[in-house]
Scaffold this motif. Structure first.
Motif, PDB file in Angstrom:
ATOM      1  N   MET A   1       0.807  -1.197   0.000  1.00  0.00           N
ATOM      2  CA  MET A   1       0.000   0.000   0.000  1.00  0.00           C
ATOM      3  C   MET A   1       0.852   1.264   0.000  1.00  0.00           C
ATOM      4  O   MET A   1       0.402   2.295  -0.461  1.00  0.00           O
ATOM      5  N   ALA A   2       2.065   1.211   0.525  1.00  0.00           N
ATOM      6  CA  ALA A   2       2.891   2.415   0.616  1.00  0.00           C
ATOM      7  C   ALA A   2       3.100   3.087  -0.738  1.00  0.00           C
ATOM      8  O   ALA A   2       2.964   4.310  -0.833  1.00  0.00           O
ATOM      9  N   PRO A   3       3.418   2.343  -1.823  1.00  0.00           N
ATOM     10  CA  PRO A   3       3.580   3.018  -3.110  1.00  0.00           C
ATOM     11  C   PRO A   3       2.290   3.694  -3.585  1.00  0.00           C
ATOM     12  O   PRO A   3       2.329   4.757  -4.203  1.00  0.00           O
ATOM     13  N   LEU A   4       1.155   3.097  -3.286  1.00  0.00           N
ATOM     14  CA  LEU A   4      -0.113   3.706  -3.693  1.00  0.00           C
ATOM     15  C   LEU A   4      -0.409   4.949  -2.862  1.00  0.00           C
ATOM     16  O   LEU A   4      -0.861   5.967  -3.382  1.00  0.00           O
ATOM     17  N   LEU A   5      -0.150   4.877  -1.564  1.00  0.00           N
ATOM     18  CA  LEU A   5      -0.423   6.020  -0.702  1.00  0.00           C
ATOM     19  C   LEU A   5       0.503   7.186  -0.995  1.00  0.00           C
ATOM     20  O   LEU A   5       0.094   8.342  -0.898  1.00  0.00           O
ATOM     21  N   LYS A   7       1.455   8.251  -3.747  1.00  0.00           N
ATOM     22  CA  LYS A   7       0.942   8.987  -4.907  1.00  0.00           C
ATOM     23  C   LYS A   7      -0.103  10.026  -4.509  1.00  0.00           C
ATOM     24  O   LYS A   7      -0.437  10.911  -5.285  1.00  0.00           O
ATOM     25  N   LEU A   8      -0.628   9.931  -3.292  1.00  0.00           N
ATOM     26  CA  LEU A   8      -1.665  10.858  -2.836  1.00  0.00           C
ATOM     27  C   LEU A   8      -1.107  12.076  -2.102  1.00  0.00           C
ATOM     28  O   LEU A   8      -1.869  12.955  -1.723  1.00  0.00           O
ATOM     29  N   ALA A   9       0.205  12.118  -1.898  1.00  0.00           N
ATOM     30  CA  ALA A   9       0.817  13.223  -1.162  1.00  0.00           C
ATOM     31  C   ALA A   9       0.483  14.548  -1.840  1.00  0.00           C
ATOM     32  O   ALA A   9       0.720  14.729  -3.028  1.00  0.00           O
ATOM     33  N   LYS A  44     -12.300   8.775  -7.710  1.00  0.00           N
ATOM     34  CA  LYS A  44     -11.149   9.636  -7.989  1.00  0.00           C
ATOM     35  C   LYS A  44      -9.852   8.960  -7.549  1.00  0.00           C
ATOM     36  O   LYS A  44      -8.835   9.058  -8.240  1.00  0.00           O
ATOM     37  N   LEU A  45      -9.862   8.292  -6.400  1.00  0.00           N
ATOM     38  CA  LEU A  45      -8.670   7.570  -5.951  1.00  0.00           C
ATOM     39  C   LEU A  45      -8.294   6.479  -6.944  1.00  0.00           C
ATOM     40  O   LEU A  45      -7.113   6.295  -7.259  1.00  0.00           O
ATOM     41  N   CYS A  46      -9.282   5.770  -7.453  1.00  0.00           N
ATOM     42  CA  CYS A  46      -9.013   4.741  -8.462  1.00  0.00           C
ATOM     43  C   CYS A  46      -8.374   5.369  -9.695  1.00  0.00           C
ATOM     44  O   CYS A  46      -7.407   4.829 -10.245  1.00  0.00           O
ATOM     45  N   ASP A  47      -8.892   6.504 -10.139  1.00  0.00           N
ATOM     46  CA  ASP A  47      -8.324   7.199 -11.299  1.00  0.00           C
ATOM     47  C   ASP A  47      -6.865   7.574 -11.060  1.00  0.00           C
ATOM     48  O   ASP A  47      -6.017   7.403 -11.936  1.00  0.00           O
ATOM     49  N   ILE A  48      -6.577   8.100  -9.879  1.00  0.00           N
ATOM     50  CA  ILE A  48      -5.208   8.517  -9.552  1.00  0.00           C
ATOM     51  C   ILE A  48      -4.280   7.310  -9.548  1.00  0.00           C
ATOM     52  O   ILE A  48      -3.194   7.337 -10.136  1.00  0.00           O
TER      53      ILE A  48
END
Length: 79
Positions: A1-5, A7-9, A44-48
């Protein structure tokens, strides 16, 4: 999950895209509107997440409208 999270920074997503579902004490006053706003955020999270790769692999993120409890499945054996 860290690589996905990661991307939200720095990304700010609105909690009231369709309209506010909270009162002044931040309590939910309109459950249907809360669900609609939450679905918008999830999509939106899925899109990102799908725009980038994680460990050089494509990421497939899909909004699922139904809650599934993976621990409440008789077909899974925990051996």
């Amino acid at each position: 999950m860290a690589p996905l999270l990661s991307k939200l920074a720095g990304i700010i997503l609105p909690i009231d895209y369709y309209d506010t579902h909270l009162n002044s004490q931040r309590k939910v006053i309109n459950e249907e509107l809360a669900k609609k706003n939450f679905r918008f955020l999830e999509e939106k999270l899925c899109d990102i997440w799908q725009r980038d790769q994680s460990y050089e692999r494509n990421v497939r993120a899909t909004y699922v409208d139904t809650y599934i409890d993976i621990f409440d499945n008789d077909d899974i054996s925990w051996q």
